[in-house]
Motif scaffolding. Structure first.
Motif, short mmCIF file in Angstrom:
data_model
loop_
_atom_site.label_atom_id
_atom_site.label_comp_id
_atom_site.label_asym_id
_atom_site.label_seq_id
_atom_site.Cartn_x
_atom_site.Cartn_y
_atom_site.Cartn_z
N ARG A 4 0.86 -1.18 0.00
CA ARG A 4 0.00 0.00 0.00
C ARG A 4 0.89 1.24 0.00
NH1 ARG A 4 -2.40 -1.41 5.64
NH2 ARG A 4 -0.19 -1.95 5.76
N VAL A 5 0.79 2.06 -1.04
CA VAL A 5 1.66 3.22 -1.19
C VAL A 5 0.82 4.49 -1.21
CG1 VAL A 5 3.46 4.32 -2.56
CG2 VAL A 5 3.27 1.81 -2.54
N GLY A 31 1.39 -2.91 -6.77
CA GLY A 31 1.03 -2.29 -5.51
C GLY A 31 -0.34 -1.66 -5.55
N PHE A 32 -0.75 -1.06 -4.42
CA PHE A 32 -2.03 -0.37 -4.31
C PHE A 32 -1.76 1.09 -4.01
CE2 PHE A 32 -5.70 1.12 -1.77
CZ PHE A 32 -6.69 0.99 -2.75
N ALA A 33 -2.14 1.98 -4.94
CA ALA A 33 -1.84 3.40 -4.81
C ALA A 33 -2.98 4.16 -4.15
CB ALA A 33 -1.56 3.99 -6.20
N MET A 34 -2.59 5.04 -3.20
CA MET A 34 -3.52 5.96 -2.54
C MET A 34 -2.91 7.35 -2.66
SD MET A 34 -3.93 3.51 0.81
CE MET A 34 -2.14 3.39 0.92
N THR A 35 -3.76 8.40 -2.61
CA THR A 35 -3.22 9.72 -2.90
C THR A 35 -3.70 10.81 -1.95
OG1 THR A 35 -5.02 10.28 -4.44
CG2 THR A 35 -3.09 9.16 -5.37
N ALA A 36 -2.83 11.81 -1.79
CA ALA A 36 -3.19 13.09 -1.20
C ALA A 36 -2.69 14.14 -2.19
CB ALA A 36 -2.52 13.28 0.16
N ILE A 37 -3.62 14.79 -2.88
CA ILE A 37 -3.25 15.72 -3.94
C ILE A 37 -2.91 17.08 -3.33
CG2 ILE A 37 -4.02 16.89 -6.03
CD1 ILE A 37 -5.72 14.44 -6.64
N THR A 38 -1.72 17.58 -3.65
CA THR A 38 -1.23 18.84 -3.07
C THR A 38 -1.52 20.04 -3.95
OG1 THR A 38 0.95 18.52 -4.09
CG2 THR A 38 0.63 17.61 -1.88
N ALA A 39 -1.72 19.82 -5.24
CA ALA A 39 -2.00 20.92 -6.18
C ALA A 39 -2.54 20.32 -7.47
CB ALA A 39 -0.74 21.73 -6.47
N LEU A 40 -3.31 21.11 -8.21
CA LEU A 40 -3.76 20.73 -9.55
C LEU A 40 -2.99 21.56 -10.56
CD1 LEU A 40 -7.64 20.83 -8.96
CD2 LEU A 40 -6.08 18.91 -8.59
N THR A 41 -2.49 20.94 -11.60
CA THR A 41 -1.81 21.70 -12.64
C THR A 41 -2.51 21.53 -13.97
OG1 THR A 41 -0.29 19.93 -13.37
CG2 THR A 41 0.41 21.27 -11.49
N ALA A 42 -2.50 22.60 -14.76
CA ALA A 42 -2.88 22.53 -16.17
C ALA A 42 -1.56 22.31 -16.91
CB ALA A 42 -3.55 23.82 -16.62
N ALA A 74 4.31 2.12 2.54
CA ALA A 74 5.31 3.09 2.11
C ALA A 74 4.59 4.38 1.76
CB ALA A 74 6.10 2.58 0.91
N VAL A 75 5.33 5.48 1.85
CA VAL A 75 4.81 6.80 1.47
C VAL A 75 5.79 7.44 0.51
CG1 VAL A 75 4.13 9.10 2.28
CG2 VAL A 75 3.63 7.09 3.69
N LYS A 76 5.26 8.11 -0.50
CA LYS A 76 6.11 8.85 -1.44
C LYS A 76 5.61 10.28 -1.54
CE LYS A 76 6.98 10.38 -5.88
NZ LYS A 76 6.18 11.07 -6.93
N THR A 77 6.50 11.26 -1.47
CA THR A 77 6.11 12.65 -1.66
C THR A 77 6.72 13.18 -2.95
OG1 THR A 77 7.99 13.59 -0.42
CG2 THR A 77 5.99 13.05 0.83
N GLY A 78 5.95 14.05 -3.61
CA GLY A 78 6.41 14.69 -4.83
C GLY A 78 6.32 16.20 -4.69
N MET A 79 5.48 16.82 -5.49
CA MET A 79 5.35 18.28 -5.51
C MET A 79 4.74 18.81 -4.21
SD MET A 79 3.18 20.58 -8.21
CE MET A 79 3.10 22.37 -8.06
N THR A 220 7.21 1.54 -4.05
CA THR A 220 6.45 0.30 -4.17
C THR A 220 7.29 -0.89 -3.74
OG1 THR A 220 5.21 1.25 -6.02
CG2 THR A 220 5.07 -1.13 -5.74
N GLY A 221 8.53 -0.93 -4.20
CA GLY A 221 9.43 -2.02 -3.81
C GLY A 221 9.63 -2.08 -2.30
#
Length: 269
Positions: A4-5, A31-42, A74-79, A220-221
């Motif tokens: 679960r990511v 894996g199984f993806a879950m999200t917290a959206i930090t911003a929307l981009t065009a 596991a947790v992954k952060t991006g923008m 994911t790994g």
């Protein structure tokens, strides 16, 4: 399905990077993806044409309800584009995901070289998030900002990786895709020393979202129980094949083939 990511990152309306690339990569690797959206981009293959911010409190709320119900391996952060967003993510991790492997992709520098984070946000990223990270995955321009030095070759990659390791993450992967040469070298630094991974460079414009994809593939790994070196190795193979089989969409830097592991007709009648 295993691993679960939870991904905290921005949305890319073009589907090549950000949350969209993250979900595709995690799913393609089982894996199984879950999200917290930090911003929307065009956004499309030619660039970012607009950003709609998400309230930091709602970013934290997205993470909180997912972690308290579904949990995460596991947790992954991006923008994470503002100081308040970084703080919200760090608070959520400390409260609801202590000890969960964290991969931090410091989305700080646009493909054209423009800085995406101001100095105040970079400072809180270093102070609050890096000490929680199991792995930090900067490209060369991002490593330059975080380490305060020029990264131009393999030697400076290794120096930067060691400097970044001193900021608190358990490991650092300084990626070499932005550096010149026929071979792409990634430098992994951890308590055991420096480790190198390399592949022949592919001559292609289909490179949009490679950083997001790599970090999510590694997360994911880790969420599936692989050790760090094995997770990095598998992620690099996955990304290399995704680039090699890219569909060629768009007029700019095109998306990868995230679904190259998927065989939709297998088992069909």
């Amino acid at each position: 399905m295993k691993g679960r990511v939870l991904i905290a990152a921005g949305s890319d309306s073009g589907g090549g990077a950000g949350i969209q690339a993250d979900i595709k990569a995690v799913t393609a690797l089982g894996g199984f993806a879950m999200t917290a959206i930090t911003a929307l981009t065009a956004q499309n293959t030619e660039g970012v044409h607009g950003i709609h911010e998400v309230d930091p409190g709602f970013v934290r709320r997205q993470m909180q309800v997912v972690l308290q119900d579904l949990g995460a391996d596991a947790v992954k952060t991006g923008m994470l584009h503002r100081r308040a967003v970084v703080e919200a993510v760090a608070d959520a991790l400390a409260a609801d995901a202590p000890g969960v492997p964290l991969v931090v992709d410091p989305v700080m520098v646009a493909k054209g070289g423009a800085r995406l984070l101001d100095e105040d946000t970079v400072a809180v990223l270093q102070e609050r998030l890096l000490p929680l990270a199991s792995l930090l995955t900067p490209n060369a321009p991002e490593a330059e900002v975080l380490a305060g030095m020029k990264v131009a070759d393999a030697e400076s990659q290794a120096v930067a990786a060691r400097r970044l390791l001193a900021l608190g993450p358990a490991a650092v992967l300084v990626k070499g895709g932005h550096l010149p040469g026929p071979v792409v070298r990634d430098c992994l630094a951890d308590a055991g020393g420096i480790h190198w991974f390399e592949d022949v460079r592919l001559d292609t414009r289909s490179t949009h979202g490679t950083g997001c994809t790599m970090a999510s593939a590694i997360a994911t790994g880790l969420g599936q129980g692989l050790d760090l070196a094995a997770a990095v190795r598998r992620a690099r193979i996955y990304v290399q094949r995704a680039i090699a089989t890219a569909p060629g969409f768009g007029r700019g830097h095109g998306p990868l083939n995230h679904g190259h592991t998927v065989r939709p007709m297998d088992g069909a009648a």
